[in-house]
Design a protein around this motif. Structure first.
Motif, PDB file in Angstrom:
ATOM      1  N   LEU A 160       0.770  -1.154  -0.137  1.00  0.00           N
ATOM      2  CA  LEU A 160      -0.174  -0.003   0.116  1.00  0.00           C
ATOM      3  C   LEU A 160       0.745   1.359   0.031  1.00  0.00           C
ATOM      4  N   SER A 161       0.433   2.336  -0.656  1.00  0.00           N
ATOM      5  CA  SER A 161       0.698   3.725  -0.484  1.00  0.00           C
ATOM      6  C   SER A 161       0.200   4.174   1.004  1.00  0.00           C
ATOM      7  N   ALA A 162       0.568   5.389   1.084  1.00  0.00           N
ATOM      8  CA  ALA A 162       0.042   6.306   2.178  1.00  0.00           C
ATOM      9  C   ALA A 162      -1.429   6.721   1.645  1.00  0.00           C
ATOM     10  N   CYS A 163      -2.252   6.929   2.418  1.00  0.00           N
ATOM     11  CA  CYS A 163      -3.561   7.547   1.997  1.00  0.00           C
ATOM     12  C   CYS A 163      -3.170   9.038   1.091  1.00  0.00           C
ATOM     13  N   GLY A 199       4.494   0.140   0.552  1.00  0.00           N
ATOM     14  CA  GLY A 199       5.369   0.619  -0.480  1.00  0.00           C
ATOM     15  C   GLY A 199       6.205   1.767  -0.314  1.00  0.00           C
ATOM     16  N   TYR A 200       7.099   2.030  -1.259  1.00  0.00           N
ATOM     17  CA  TYR A 200       8.070   3.363  -0.931  1.00  0.00           C
ATOM     18  C   TYR A 200       8.939   3.345   0.167  1.00  0.00           C
ATOM     19  N   ILE A 201       8.855   2.457   1.270  1.00  0.00           N
ATOM     20  CA  ILE A 201       9.614   2.627   2.482  1.00  0.00           C
ATOM     21  C   ILE A 201      10.762   1.332   2.289  1.00  0.00           C
ATOM     22  N   ILE A 261      -1.154  12.368   2.412  1.00  0.00           N
ATOM     23  CA  ILE A 261      -0.790  12.168   3.416  1.00  0.00           C
ATOM     24  C   ILE A 261       0.771  12.317   3.250  1.00  0.00           C
ATOM     25  N   THR A 262       1.622  11.999   2.409  1.00  0.00           N
ATOM     26  CA  THR A 262       2.975  12.103   2.129  1.00  0.00           C
ATOM     27  C   THR A 262       3.278  13.637   1.815  1.00  0.00           C
ATOM     28  N   ASN A 263       2.377  14.208   0.952  1.00  0.00           N
ATOM     29  CA  ASN A 263       2.662  15.663   0.908  1.00  0.00           C
ATOM     30  C   ASN A 263       2.635  16.350   2.373  1.00  0.00           C
ATOM     31  N   GLY A 270      11.864   7.387  -3.405  1.00  0.00           N
ATOM     32  CA  GLY A 270      11.536   8.476  -4.233  1.00  0.00           C
ATOM     33  C   GLY A 270      10.188   8.572  -4.425  1.00  0.00           C
ATOM     34  N   ARG A 271       9.334   9.738  -4.778  1.00  0.00           N
ATOM     35  CA  ARG A 271       8.075   9.786  -4.778  1.00  0.00           C
ATOM     36  C   ARG A 271       7.387   8.984  -5.939  1.00  0.00           C
ATOM     37  N   GLY A 272       6.201   8.649  -5.584  1.00  0.00           N
ATOM     38  CA  GLY A 272       5.554   7.480  -6.322  1.00  0.00           C
ATOM     39  C   GLY A 272       6.044   6.141  -6.209  1.00  0.00           C
ATOM     40  N   GLY A 273       6.989   5.948  -5.266  1.00  0.00           N
ATOM     41  CA  GLY A 273       7.888   4.710  -5.142  1.00  0.00           C
ATOM     42  C   GLY A 273       7.210   3.604  -4.915  1.00  0.00           C
ATOM     43  N   SER A 274       5.672   3.558  -4.444  1.00  0.00           N
ATOM     44  CA  SER A 274       5.214   2.148  -4.013  1.00  0.00           C
ATOM     45  C   SER A 274       4.972   1.168  -5.558  1.00  0.00           C
ATOM     46  N   ASP A 275       4.964   1.858  -6.510  1.00  0.00           N
ATOM     47  CA  ASP A 275       4.791   0.923  -7.787  1.00  0.00           C
ATOM     48  C   ASP A 275       5.795   0.291  -7.826  1.00  0.00           C
ATOM     49  N   GLY A 326       3.395   7.711   6.883  1.00  0.00           N
ATOM     50  CA  GLY A 326       2.229   7.595   5.735  1.00  0.00           C
ATOM     51  C   GLY A 326       1.870   6.133   5.310  1.00  0.00           C
ATOM     52  N   GLU A 327       2.813   5.574   5.114  1.00  0.00           N
ATOM     53  CA  GLU A 327       2.756   4.123   4.646  1.00  0.00           C
ATOM     54  C   GLU A 327       2.534   3.303   5.846  1.00  0.00           C
ATOM     55  N   LEU A 328       3.271   3.350   6.788  1.00  0.00           N
ATOM     56  CA  LEU A 328       3.225   2.715   7.972  1.00  0.00           C
ATOM     57  C   LEU A 328       1.634   2.806   8.606  1.00  0.00           C
TER      58      LEU A 328
END
Ligand code: ADP
Ligand code: ASP
Ligand code: MG
Length: 471
Positions: free
Chosen positions: A37-40, A192-194, A43-45, A206-211, A126-128
């Motif tokens: 999952l990404s952050a909601c 994702g992302y972390i 939330i990252t912003n 990096g931003r958008g990194g969950s993909d 955010g992701e946590l």
């Protein structure tokens, strides 16, 4: 097995999370998935704003924004978790994350300095948080799930803000930690992302990194599909926010998708494709609001591609806004060697990536992201050349494997853009894209004109689909 990644809007509200849970539950009937999952959304912003506020010692602002983050997740908990004991457990986990966030804010405020490393710590919340809520909600609905801190698996280098994974360590971690859980039928829910360095310091990709996270995990698991669930019906002929007539593309090759992502189509993070190519795993881009729509399959599988042969030229149009053009002119270029080396040495020293480029005997025009623009870099260039800068421009690129064999594409593009002031033109060396630069204000006209030129009447090809809910 599948890796299912849900983006920010697909987990941003209680309704969205519930929809994602339904989709995961449906997949579980076939095979136990790994959920990333990404952050909601938003939330990252917000966490970046919090980090910046803490860094400039605006403690009250940072604490107020952290309260928004807390409220958002507590609200989700109250809607999504019915059992009072389980809800209480979830709320105390949320409180614990938020109090760690507040401690971090206070620490940065005291030190008075924000680094890339501490920024990554802020962003990780955010992701946590989103995964913690999601896992509790699924558990509440009776599913066998396990929340996993991905930092025990996704071990990266220490390039904070843009970390890259240490493949072998990660693959072994996936084999040791994730595979046994999936094998016994437990749905694994992770971020994702972390990631984290070997020493346990939190990093981000990096931003958008969950993909990218999802694709990596899918490759390490040797899964049979990587599913990217988002808020549009797959990869489309253009960003539907710019072109209302944009159509979903049923199937694309890996190279088309990679090119499109690099050239600005936000629907996929540019690094998503490489891990999938390596293991030849198809990537599905799907809409969590229309789970039965076909979405896009990205694959090199000849069988899948065969039924979808496509006679048109262009498959999609990508746009990157927020760019600037740097025009570099020097008579020293003429018939001499070493000039380009000197020129790119400057960009390399400043760590600025050059996006589009076109050259003549005595000049070079290139684009860079406005965010990486620096006056010092320009001063260095001016020490050996004349330099002009144009701000507020966007790159527009048409992409398609068929461009390789086709003539007259540039002619069609430019006759279609008679009324638009084209600032620069460039053809990608891969030969599957042609790009140009226009002023930001002309983007909508340019892409809508091009879309009409290249896609009207092509629905009959079968490769394009009208997105669900659109005329
Ligand atoms: P997520 O939060 O699910 O990762 P993103 O916002 O990162 O979602 O990406 C989805 C968005 O990408 C869409 O809402 C759409 O506006 C944008 N987009 C840009 N180009 C394209 C394209 N070619 N096809 C589909 N969506 C695109
Ligand atoms: N949450 C991160 C971001 O907003 C990563 C992602 O959503 O892919 O950039
Ligand atoms: Mg995204």
């Amino acid at each position: 097995m599948a890796v299912m990644k849900f983006g920010g809007t697909s987990v941003g509200t209680a309704q969205a999370m519930q929809q994602a849970i339904t989709i995961v539950a449906r997949e579980k009937e076939r095979a136990t998935p790994l959920v990333v999952l990404s952050a909601c959304s938003g939330i990252t912003n917000k966490l970046i704003q919090i980090a910046d506020a803490a860094g400039r010692s605006a403690l009250d602002d940072a604490i107020a924004l952290a309260a928004d983050v807390r409220r958002h997740h507590l609200d989700l908990a109250s809607v999504l978790v019915g059992d009072p004991a389980r809800r209480e457990e979830l709320c105390s986990k949320i409180e614990e994350f938020v109090s760690r966030l507040e401690m971090l804010i206070k620490g940065i405020e005291i030190v008075g300095e924000l680094t890339e490393r501490t920024k990554d710590m802020f962003c990780s919340f955010g992701e946590l948080l989103s995964t913690t809520v999601f896992a509790a909600a699924m558990k509440d609905q009776g599913y066998d799930v396990q929340w996993l801190d991905v930092r025990t698996v996704m071990i990266t280098d220490s390039n904070f803000g843009f970390a890259r994974p240490l493949n072998e360590v990660c693959e072994e971690n996936v084999r040791r930690i994730i595979k046994p859980l999936l094998k016994r039928g437990t749905i694994v829910i992770t971020q994702g992302y972390i990631g984290a360095t070997k020493e346990g310091k939190t990093t981000t990709l990096g931003r958008g990194g969950s993909d990218f996270s999802a694709a990596l995990l899918g490759a390490w698991l040797d899964d049979n599909s990587i599913q990217i669930w988002t808020d549009v019906d797959g990869v489309m002929t253009c960003d539907p926010r710019l072109v209302p007539e944009a159509r979903s593309i049923r199937v694309m090759t890996f190279s088309e998708a990679a090119e499109l992502a690099y050239l600005g189509a936000k629907v996929l993070h540019p690094d998503t494709i490489a891990p999938a190519v390596e293991k030849n795993i198809p990537v599905y881009v799907l809409n969590s609001w229309h789970p039965d729509a076909k979405g896009t399959i990205i694959t090199n599988d000849p069988e899948r591609l065969a039924g979808m042969s496509y006679k048109g030229l262009v498959k999609s149009i990508a746009v990157k806004k927020g760019q600037c053009i740097i025009n570099i002119h020097s008579n020293r270029m003429l018939g001499r060697h070493g000039f380009m080396n000197e020129l790119f040495g400057v960009f390399s020293r400043y760590g600025v990536s050059v996006e589009m480029i076109s050259t003549s005997e005595v000049s070079v025009s290139l684009t860079v992201d406005e965010k990486s623009f620096s006056n010092d870099l320009i001063d260095d260039l001016k020490s050996f050349a004349d330099v002009e800068i144009e701000h507020n421009v966007a790159t527009v690129s048409v992409v398609g494997d068929n461009l390789r064999m086709s003539r007259g594409v540039a002619g069609r593009i430019f006759s279609d853009l008679k009324d638009v002031n084209i600032r620069m033109i460039s053809q990608g060396a891969s030969e599957i894209n042609v790009g140009f630069v226009v002023e930001d204000k002309d983007v909508v006209t340019a892409v809508n004109n091009l879309h009409r030129e290249f896609f009207s009447g092509l629905e009959a090809e079968g490769i394009f689909e009208v997105p669900a809910g659109r005329p």
